[in-house]
Design a protein around this motif. Structure first.
Motif, mmCIF file in Angstrom:
data_model
loop_
_atom_site.group_PDB
_atom_site.id
_atom_site.type_symbol
_atom_site.label_atom_id
_atom_site.label_comp_id
_atom_site.label_asym_id
_atom_site.label_seq_id
_atom_site.Cartn_x
_atom_site.Cartn_y
_atom_site.Cartn_z
ATOM 1 N N MET A 1 0.843 -1.186 0.000
ATOM 2 C CA MET A 1 0.000 0.000 0.000
ATOM 3 C C MET A 1 0.879 1.235 0.000
ATOM 4 O O MET A 1 1.938 1.255 0.576
ATOM 5 C CB MET A 1 -0.884 -0.042 1.255
ATOM 6 N N GLU A 15 -4.181 2.921 5.263
ATOM 7 C CA GLU A 15 -3.422 1.667 5.264
ATOM 8 C C GLU A 15 -4.333 0.447 5.243
ATOM 9 O O GLU A 15 -3.943 -0.607 4.763
ATOM 10 C CB GLU A 15 -2.514 1.598 6.497
ATOM 11 N N LYS A 16 -5.551 0.586 5.726
ATOM 12 C CA LYS A 16 -6.493 -0.537 5.785
ATOM 13 C C LYS A 16 -7.270 -0.733 4.488
ATOM 14 O O LYS A 16 -7.980 -1.720 4.348
ATOM 15 C CB LYS A 16 -7.468 -0.332 6.949
ATOM 16 N N LEU A 17 -7.141 0.213 3.546
ATOM 17 C CA LEU A 17 -7.831 0.074 2.265
ATOM 18 C C LEU A 17 -7.219 -1.066 1.470
ATOM 19 O O LEU A 17 -5.996 -1.183 1.389
ATOM 20 C CB LEU A 17 -7.716 1.369 1.445
ATOM 21 N N SER A 18 -8.055 -1.882 0.852
ATOM 22 C CA SER A 18 -7.536 -2.946 -0.007
ATOM 23 C C SER A 18 -6.964 -2.353 -1.280
ATOM 24 O O SER A 18 -6.025 -2.876 -1.859
ATOM 25 C CB SER A 18 -8.624 -3.983 -0.313
ATOM 26 N N SER A 19 -7.512 -1.223 -1.726
ATOM 27 C CA SER A 19 -7.009 -0.504 -2.889
ATOM 28 C C SER A 19 -7.419 0.951 -2.766
ATOM 29 O O SER A 19 -8.545 1.255 -2.379
ATOM 30 C CB SER A 19 -7.591 -1.086 -4.178
ATOM 31 N N SER A 20 -6.505 1.835 -3.123
ATOM 32 C CA SER A 20 -6.834 3.263 -3.115
ATOM 33 C C SER A 20 -7.054 3.757 -4.543
ATOM 34 O O SER A 20 -7.099 4.953 -4.791
ATOM 35 C CB SER A 20 -5.724 4.064 -2.435
ATOM 36 N N ALA A 44 -13.228 4.119 2.713
ATOM 37 C CA ALA A 44 -13.606 3.145 1.689
ATOM 38 C C ALA A 44 -13.719 3.896 0.365
ATOM 39 O O ALA A 44 -13.936 5.104 0.355
ATOM 40 C CB ALA A 44 -14.934 2.466 2.035
ATOM 41 N N LEU A 92 -17.426 -9.333 -5.224
ATOM 42 C CA LEU A 92 -16.285 -8.479 -4.910
ATOM 43 C C LEU A 92 -16.675 -7.085 -4.434
ATOM 44 O O LEU A 92 -15.972 -6.471 -3.646
ATOM 45 C CB LEU A 92 -15.371 -8.333 -6.145
ATOM 46 N N PRO A 111 -15.748 -1.871 -2.305
ATOM 47 C CA PRO A 111 -15.192 -3.207 -2.063
ATOM 48 C C PRO A 111 -15.922 -3.888 -0.913
ATOM 49 O O PRO A 111 -16.218 -3.268 0.107
ATOM 50 C CB PRO A 111 -13.725 -2.920 -1.726
ATOM 51 N N ASP A 113 -15.316 -6.088 1.510
ATOM 52 C CA ASP A 113 -14.840 -6.106 2.894
ATOM 53 C C ASP A 113 -14.963 -4.729 3.557
ATOM 54 O O ASP A 113 -15.413 -4.607 4.687
ATOM 55 C CB ASP A 113 -13.399 -6.621 2.976
ATOM 56 N N GLN A 114 -14.614 -3.674 2.819
ATOM 57 C CA GLN A 114 -14.712 -2.323 3.360
ATOM 58 C C GLN A 114 -16.170 -1.904 3.553
ATOM 59 O O GLN A 114 -16.516 -1.294 4.559
ATOM 60 C CB GLN A 114 -14.043 -1.316 2.425
#
Length: 183
Positions: A1, A15-20, A44, A92, A111, A113-114
């Protein structure tokens, strides 16, 4: 990340984002749309209206922020104005729907999970929000404490901001004095 080095609370949430992807500019400029003393708890990404942007859950409200080359959009949802939250997840991605005062906002392509974590945290937050609390003042505008916010909770919030490095020792002392003078 990617490390953003914006502010400690924003960096920790980023930092917790799976993708920015599609939200890097928004993360960098998020402090511009936050109110004084507002801290970011969770981020998110999502699509709202015509733009792919950033959802920021703060200690005071939910904010959707899109900062494009030709346009900018900021929409906020104070917790005491949110009546309910829906989450519909696919394989997803999913859609977060926020209901406020007869309106609804659908943030798509969040996403999974977020989105689920954000929806759960939002439900928890709105169940605790006082129904009659006044909305916070605009940035840079001094305001009287909200009706349900006592001196002890204001001092505790100030202590948290200092511990997170969001206020300097000088600013901490000044604000603490202001709070105590309001007794």
């Amino acid at each position: 990340m990617v490390a953003f080095n914006v502010r400690p609370d924003i960096d920790a949430a980023a930092e917790k984002l799976s993708s920015s992807f599609g939200a890097k500019r928004e993360i960098q400029r998020l402090p511009e749309v936050l109110w004084e003393g507002e801290t970011v708890e969770m981020l998110a990404t999502g699509l709202y209206g015509k733009g792919n942007g950033l959802l920021a859950m703060t200690n005071q409200r939910l904010v959707f922020y899109f900062n494009g080359l030709m346009s900018q959009k900021v929409e906020d949802f104070p917790y005491n104005r949110i009546s309910s939250v829906q989450w519909a997840g696919g394989m997803l991605m999913g859609t977060l729907t926020v209901f406020t005062s007869g309106n609804k906002a659908e943030i798509k392509q969040v996403p999974k999970d977020q989105g689920k974590a954000l929806a759960d945290l939002l439900r928890q937050r709105i169940s605790q929000a006082p129904a009659t609390a006044a909305p916070p003042a605009a940035p840079g505008v001094a305001s009287a404490p909200a009706p349900g916010q006592d001196i002890a909770s204001r001092l505790a919030t100030l202590d948290q901001l200092r511990a997170q490095g969001l206020v300097s020792d000088e600013e901490y002392a000044q604000r603490r004095t202001q709070i105590l003078d309001s007794l």
